[in-house]
Design an enzyme around this catalytic site. Structure first.
Site, PDB file in Angstrom:
ATOM      1  N   HIS A 102       0.835  -1.200   0.000  1.00  7.21           N
ATOM      2  CA  HIS A 102       0.000   0.000   0.000  1.00  7.21           C
ATOM      3  C   HIS A 102       0.872   1.253   0.000  1.00  7.21           C
ATOM      4  CE1 HIS A 102      -2.997   2.973   1.084  1.00  7.21           C
ATOM      5  NE2 HIS A 102      -3.928   2.073   0.828  1.00  7.21           N
ATOM      6  N   GLU A 169      -5.127   0.554  -7.282  1.00  3.64           N
ATOM      7  CA  GLU A 169      -5.363   1.785  -6.545  1.00  3.64           C
ATOM      8  C   GLU A 169      -4.322   2.816  -6.970  1.00  3.64           C
ATOM      9  OE1 GLU A 169      -5.927   1.550  -2.371  1.00  3.64           O
ATOM     10  OE2 GLU A 169      -7.063  -0.316  -2.439  1.00  3.64           O
TER      11      GLU A 169
END
Length: 262
Positions: A102, A169
């Site tokens: 992430h 993302e």
């Protein structure tokens, strides 16, 4: 095997124990009420939580069909690694998923692609599906080029037949008022399916400021141009899904949009 339709939530570090318990109770109760004919009404939902909340979620939502996981795991196995949480321990506790790569961890904790790759391999070796959060840093970059480089490191030691989830993302969309444009997501998802065609057990979801209406817009945009390959297998929520009723609305939305896959 992971379900064909996926609706996920990462609670980041927002929840207290009491808030997590309330969230789980609302989601469990509402899913059972909305889908009374389903033996496991939460099938297809997945949740990634901080380590201490894993047992609570396994107990409350696991029996309803939610797939549970964490937001990280150690690059090391069991041993003298103070503060680390091994894949072996997490698997024993019921974790089936782990988030890796992430941008927040890359930025705040300096995680490298090499470290993410080691973690992905450790996860897969212990029966935990790595969720690789991938994407370009800004809209001027070529997503396929960026993610080809990311996967070269992250998937190097993950067997081709292992289950893997890719959460597209784009960093430039994370934490923003709006998600990436639907047409952009459609093109990237279709490209990812080609890029990962040698991996039979891959699921693709979209994240990055996703919320109510995001998935429907993506599916509609793909179908408008006849590009079914550009429809993700689901969506991965962050702050939007902290409201259990908002999360439930997105569950309904994705299941409706992908009714032919259920």
């Amino acid at each position: 095997m992971l379900p064909d339709v996926l609706i996920g939530q990462s609670s980041k570090s927002y929840f207290t124990h009491a808030q997590a318990l309330e969230w789980a109770e609302v989601v469990g109760r509402e899913l059972s009420a909305r889908y009374p004919d389903w033996d496991q009404p939460a099938t297809g939902t997945f949740l990634c939580v901080p380590y201490p909340l894993l047992p609570l979620m396994v107990d409350r939502l696991g029996p309803l069909g939610t797939t549970l996981g964490t937001q990280d795991l150690s690059q090391f196995g069991p041993g003298a690694y103070t503060g680390e949480v091994s894949a072996e321990l997490l698997a024993e506790m019921g974790s089936k998923l782990t988030m890796l790569g992430h941008p927040e961890r890359v930025k705040l904790l300096g995680e490298t692609e090499a470290v993410v790759g080691v973690k992905a391999a450790r996860a897969a070796a212990n029966g935990i599906t790595p969720i690789l959060v991938a994407g370009e840093n800004d809209p001027t970059q070529d997503p396929r080029e960026v993610m080809t480089a990311q996967f070269e490191h992250r998937l190097r030691d993950v067997p081709l037949d292992a289950e893997v989830m890719i959460a597209y993302e784009p960093t430039w969309a994370i934490g923003q008022p709006e998600p990436a444009p639907a047409e952009h997501v459609v093109g990237v998802v279709a490209a990812l399916r080609e890029l990962l065609a040698d991996r039979p057990n891959v699921r693709l979801v979209y994240g990055g400021s996703a919320g109510r209406g995001t998935f429907k817009a993506i599916a509609d945009a793909a179908r408008e141009v006849g590009n079914e390959a550009g429809i993700p297998d689901g969506v991965f929520l962050g702050r939007f899904g902290l409201d259990p009723l908002a999360f439930l609305d997105v569950v309904d939305e994705v299941r409706t949009a992908l009714a032919d896959r259920l």
